[in-house]
Design a protein around this motif. Sequence first.
Motif, PDB file in Angstrom:
ATOM      1  N   SER A 155       3.375   7.730  -9.010  1.00 36.80           N
ATOM      2  CA  SER A 155       4.149   8.605  -8.121  1.00 36.80           C
ATOM      3  C   SER A 155       5.320   9.252  -8.852  1.00 36.80           C
ATOM      4  O   SER A 155       5.643  10.422  -8.618  1.00 36.80           O
ATOM      5  CB  SER A 155       4.648   7.830  -6.906  1.00 36.80           C
ATOM      6  N   LYS A 156       5.950   8.519  -9.750  1.00 41.03           N
ATOM      7  CA  LYS A 156       7.064   9.080 -10.519  1.00 41.03           C
ATOM      8  C   LYS A 156       6.560  10.107 -11.513  1.00 41.03           C
ATOM      9  O   LYS A 156       7.193  11.142 -11.750  1.00 41.03           O
ATOM     10  CB  LYS A 156       7.813   7.965 -11.245  1.00 41.03           C
ATOM     11  N   TRP A 157       5.404   9.839 -12.102  1.00 42.65           N
ATOM     12  CA  TRP A 157       4.829  10.774 -13.069  1.00 42.65           C
ATOM     13  C   TRP A 157       4.502  12.113 -12.408  1.00 42.65           C
ATOM     14  O   TRP A 157       4.711  13.182 -12.991  1.00 42.65           O
ATOM     15  CB  TRP A 157       3.571  10.161 -13.682  1.00 42.65           C
ATOM     16  N   LEU A 158       4.007  12.065 -11.166  1.00 39.89           N
ATOM     17  CA  LEU A 158       3.622  13.295 -10.461  1.00 39.89           C
ATOM     18  C   LEU A 158       4.828  14.152 -10.085  1.00 39.89           C
ATOM     19  O   LEU A 158       4.703  15.370  -9.931  1.00 39.89           O
ATOM     20  CB  LEU A 158       2.836  12.952  -9.196  1.00 39.89           C
ATOM     21  N   GLU A 159       5.978  13.525  -9.903  1.00 40.79           N
ATOM     22  CA  GLU A 159       7.209  14.237  -9.529  1.00 40.79           C
ATOM     23  C   GLU A 159       7.005  15.125  -8.297  1.00 40.79           C
ATOM     24  O   GLU A 159       7.361  16.300  -8.282  1.00 40.79           O
ATOM     25  CB  GLU A 159       7.724  15.082 -10.693  1.00 40.79           C
ATOM     26  N   MET A 160       6.412  14.530  -7.264  1.00 37.62           N
ATOM     27  CA  MET A 160       6.193  15.245  -6.012  1.00 37.62           C
ATOM     28  C   MET A 160       6.853  14.479  -4.877  1.00 37.62           C
ATOM     29  O   MET A 160       6.607  13.280  -4.706  1.00 37.62           O
ATOM     30  CB  MET A 160       4.702  15.379  -5.719  1.00 37.62           C
ATOM     31  N   ASP A 161       7.684  15.165  -4.096  1.00 41.11           N
ATOM     32  CA  ASP A 161       8.278  14.525  -2.924  1.00 41.11           C
ATOM     33  C   ASP A 161       7.185  14.231  -1.896  1.00 41.11           C
ATOM     34  O   ASP A 161       6.282  15.039  -1.693  1.00 41.11           O
ATOM     35  CB  ASP A 161       9.329  15.438  -2.293  1.00 41.11           C
ATOM     36  N   GLY A 162       7.288  13.061  -1.255  1.00 42.84           N
ATOM     37  CA  GLY A 162       6.320  12.715  -0.218  1.00 42.84           C
ATOM     38  C   GLY A 162       4.915  12.600  -0.764  1.00 42.84           C
ATOM     39  O   GLY A 162       4.014  13.348  -0.356  1.00 42.84           O
ATOM     40  N   VAL A 163       4.700  11.682  -1.695  1.00 42.99           N
ATOM     41  CA  VAL A 163       3.412  11.555  -2.371  1.00 42.99           C
ATOM     42  C   VAL A 163       2.267  11.317  -1.387  1.00 42.99           C
ATOM     43  O   VAL A 163       1.178  11.872  -1.550  1.00 42.99           O
ATOM     44  CB  VAL A 163       3.448  10.433  -3.438  1.00 42.99           C
ATOM     45  N   LYS A 164       2.483  10.508  -0.358  1.00 43.46           N
ATOM     46  CA  LYS A 164       1.405  10.221   0.595  1.00 43.46           C
ATOM     47  C   LYS A 164       0.984  11.481   1.356  1.00 43.46           C
ATOM     48  O   LYS A 164      -0.206  11.705   1.590  1.00 43.46           O
ATOM     49  CB  LYS A 164       1.837   9.117   1.568  1.00 43.46           C
ATOM     50  N   ASP A 165       1.963  12.294   1.748  1.00 46.96           N
ATOM     51  CA  ASP A 165       1.629  13.570   2.404  1.00 46.96           C
ATOM     52  C   ASP A 165       0.859  14.468   1.442  1.00 46.96           C
ATOM     53  O   ASP A 165      -0.090  15.156   1.837  1.00 46.96           O
ATOM     54  CB  ASP A 165       2.901  14.281   2.867  1.00 46.96           C
ATOM     55  N   TYR A 166       1.287  14.475   0.188  1.00 48.45           N
ATOM     56  CA  TYR A 166       0.624  15.290  -0.824  1.00 48.45           C
ATOM     57  C   TYR A 166      -0.814  14.829  -1.041  1.00 48.45           C
ATOM     58  O   TYR A 166      -1.742  15.643  -1.103  1.00 48.45           O
ATOM     59  CB  TYR A 166       1.417  15.222  -2.126  1.00 48.45           C
ATOM     60  N   GLU A 167      -1.006  13.524  -1.125  1.00 49.64           N
ATOM     61  CA  GLU A 167      -2.354  12.990  -1.323  1.00 49.64           C
ATOM     62  C   GLU A 167      -3.255  13.300  -0.127  1.00 49.64           C
ATOM     63  O   GLU A 167      -4.441  13.598  -0.312  1.00 49.64           O
ATOM     64  CB  GLU A 167      -2.286  11.487  -1.574  1.00 49.64           C
ATOM     65  N   HIS A 168      -2.701  13.222   1.067  1.00 48.63           N
ATOM     66  CA  HIS A 168      -3.496  13.540   2.270  1.00 48.63           C
ATOM     67  C   HIS A 168      -3.945  14.990   2.223  1.00 48.63           C
ATOM     68  O   HIS A 168      -5.106  15.308   2.538  1.00 48.63           O
ATOM     69  CB  HIS A 168      -2.668  13.284   3.525  1.00 48.63           C
ATOM     70  N   PHE A 169      -3.052  15.887   1.820  1.00 46.46           N
ATOM     71  CA  PHE A 169      -3.406  17.298   1.656  1.00 46.46           C
ATOM     72  C   PHE A 169      -4.514  17.466   0.614  1.00 46.46           C
ATOM     73  O   PHE A 169      -5.492  18.190   0.834  1.00 46.46           O
ATOM     74  CB  PHE A 169      -2.173  18.102   1.244  1.00 46.46           C
ATOM     75  N   PRO A 183       0.573  34.395   2.741  1.00 46.55           N
ATOM     76  CA  PRO A 183       1.462  33.276   2.409  1.00 46.55           C
ATOM     77  C   PRO A 183       1.825  32.417   3.612  1.00 46.55           C
ATOM     78  O   PRO A 183       1.946  32.912   4.737  1.00 46.55           O
ATOM     79  CB  PRO A 183       2.710  33.970   1.842  1.00 46.55           C
ATOM     80  N   VAL A 184       1.960  31.126   3.372  1.00 48.48           N
ATOM     81  CA  VAL A 184       2.445  30.203   4.402  1.00 48.48           C
ATOM     82  C   VAL A 184       3.928  30.482   4.615  1.00 48.48           C
ATOM     83  O   VAL A 184       4.720  30.454   3.665  1.00 48.48           O
ATOM     84  CB  VAL A 184       2.233  28.738   3.969  1.00 48.48           C
ATOM     85  N   GLN A 185       4.309  30.762   5.845  1.00 46.19           N
ATOM     86  CA  GLN A 185       5.699  31.114   6.141  1.00 46.19           C
ATOM     87  C   GLN A 185       6.566  29.897   6.446  1.00 46.19           C
ATOM     88  O   GLN A 185       7.790  29.936   6.295  1.00 46.19           O
ATOM     89  CB  GLN A 185       5.747  32.082   7.332  1.00 46.19           C
ATOM     90  N   GLN A 186       5.951  28.821   6.875  1.00 43.49           N
ATOM     91  CA  GLN A 186       6.720  27.639   7.252  1.00 43.49           C
ATOM     92  C   GLN A 186       7.443  27.021   6.047  1.00 43.49           C
ATOM     93  O   GLN A 186       6.943  27.065   4.920  1.00 43.49           O
ATOM     94  CB  GLN A 186       5.800  26.570   7.876  1.00 43.49           C
ATOM     95  N   GLU A 187       8.626  26.473   6.312  1.00 40.56           N
ATOM     96  CA  GLU A 187       9.364  25.780   5.252  1.00 40.56           C
ATOM     97  C   GLU A 187       8.626  24.526   4.812  1.00 40.56           C
ATOM     98  O   GLU A 187       8.693  24.122   3.651  1.00 40.56           O
ATOM     99  CB  GLU A 187      10.771  25.415   5.743  1.00 40.56           C
ATOM    100  N   ASN A 188       7.944  23.888   5.762  1.00 42.98           N
ATOM    101  CA  ASN A 188       7.105  22.742   5.438  1.00 42.98           C
ATOM    102  C   ASN A 188       5.693  23.259   5.175  1.00 42.98           C
ATOM    103  O   ASN A 188       5.005  23.688   6.096  1.00 42.98           O
ATOM    104  CB  ASN A 188       7.115  21.728   6.591  1.00 42.98           C
ATOM    105  N   PHE A 189       5.279  23.245   3.927  1.00 45.69           N
ATOM    106  CA  PHE A 189       3.972  23.785   3.560  1.00 45.69           C
ATOM    107  C   PHE A 189       2.845  23.169   4.358  1.00 45.69           C
ATOM    108  O   PHE A 189       1.913  23.864   4.788  1.00 45.69           O
ATOM    109  CB  PHE A 189       3.716  23.566   2.062  1.00 45.69           C
ATOM    110  N   TYR A 190       2.900  21.854   4.564  1.00 45.48           N
ATOM    111  CA  TYR A 190       1.790  21.161   5.210  1.00 45.48           C
ATOM    112  C   TYR A 190       1.544  21.662   6.627  1.00 45.48           C
ATOM    113  O   TYR A 190       0.392  21.767   7.063  1.00 45.48           O
ATOM    114  CB  TYR A 190       2.046  19.646   5.218  1.00 45.48           C
ATOM    115  N   ASP A 191       2.620  21.978   7.358  1.00 46.33           N
ATOM    116  CA  ASP A 191       2.450  22.510   8.712  1.00 46.33           C
ATOM    117  C   ASP A 191       1.597  23.770   8.686  1.00 46.33           C
ATOM    118  O   ASP A 191       0.661  23.932   9.476  1.00 46.33           O
ATOM    119  CB  ASP A 191       3.810  22.818   9.346  1.00 46.33           C
ATOM    120  N   GLY A 192       1.932  24.674   7.772  1.00 44.30           N
ATOM    121  CA  GLY A 192       1.185  25.922   7.663  1.00 44.30           C
ATOM    122  C   GLY A 192      -0.235  25.709   7.197  1.00 44.30           C
ATOM    123  O   GLY A 192      -1.165  26.351   7.687  1.00 44.30           O
TER     124      GLY A 192
END
Length: 216
Positions: free
Chosen positions: A144-158, A196-205
């Motif tokens: 998770s640290k190597w990936l440097e992505m906030d919210g790794v679980k949300d990212y993995e689900h995506f 483009p996704v307009q939402q500030e939270n990418f996952y919502d869009g």
Amino acid sequence: MEEYLKDISDGKLYSSNDMVKVGCHDCKGCSACCCDMGESILLDPMDVWRLERNLGQSFEQLLSGAIDLHVEDGLILPNLKMAPSATGPKCSFLNEEGRCSIHGFRPGICRLFPLGRNYEGEKLSYFLLTDACPAKNKSKMKVSKWLEMDGVKDYEHFLVKWHSLTKSLRQTMQNYNEEEAKRKNMLFLQMFYFTPVQQENFYDGFYERLEQFERR
């Protein structure tokens, strides 16, 4: 693990909480993984969303510069473009010092290397590509640290949802005639890349788009 993974990895699968020997001491100027990569650095919608926001460019503008489109199993996908140089093809975002000019918002495949992703249904795990990175004396880091992505679980689900969608599309594209395949590809690119996704939270869009796409 499938046989082909055993041939290219250390034979282990890792979760985002596991430690793995990938720390390359900030590369120290090495850009081996940024050169002569062909069309292999595929971009998912989050990658493009981050590039658009940080570079202030539209997808069309990115296509006129650092990104190409190519066909993979009938599905059109964007990838980072390799630019010609005196030493051979290199990533268009690699600067003269051999450093990544978009490091803070680099694509997921770039963040991942020298790890690969393994998908089993709804589960995502990682494997270490042996001999892929020339750096010596690598240190252990949590994935998770190597990936440097906030919210790794949300990212993995995506990533799991995106992988499932593109895998399904590649399979169904084989059954389409030329006109049907073109229409589906244009819809796919329009919904996930050109608009483009307009939402500030990418996952919502993204999930809103995914639901709309799957209904069509």
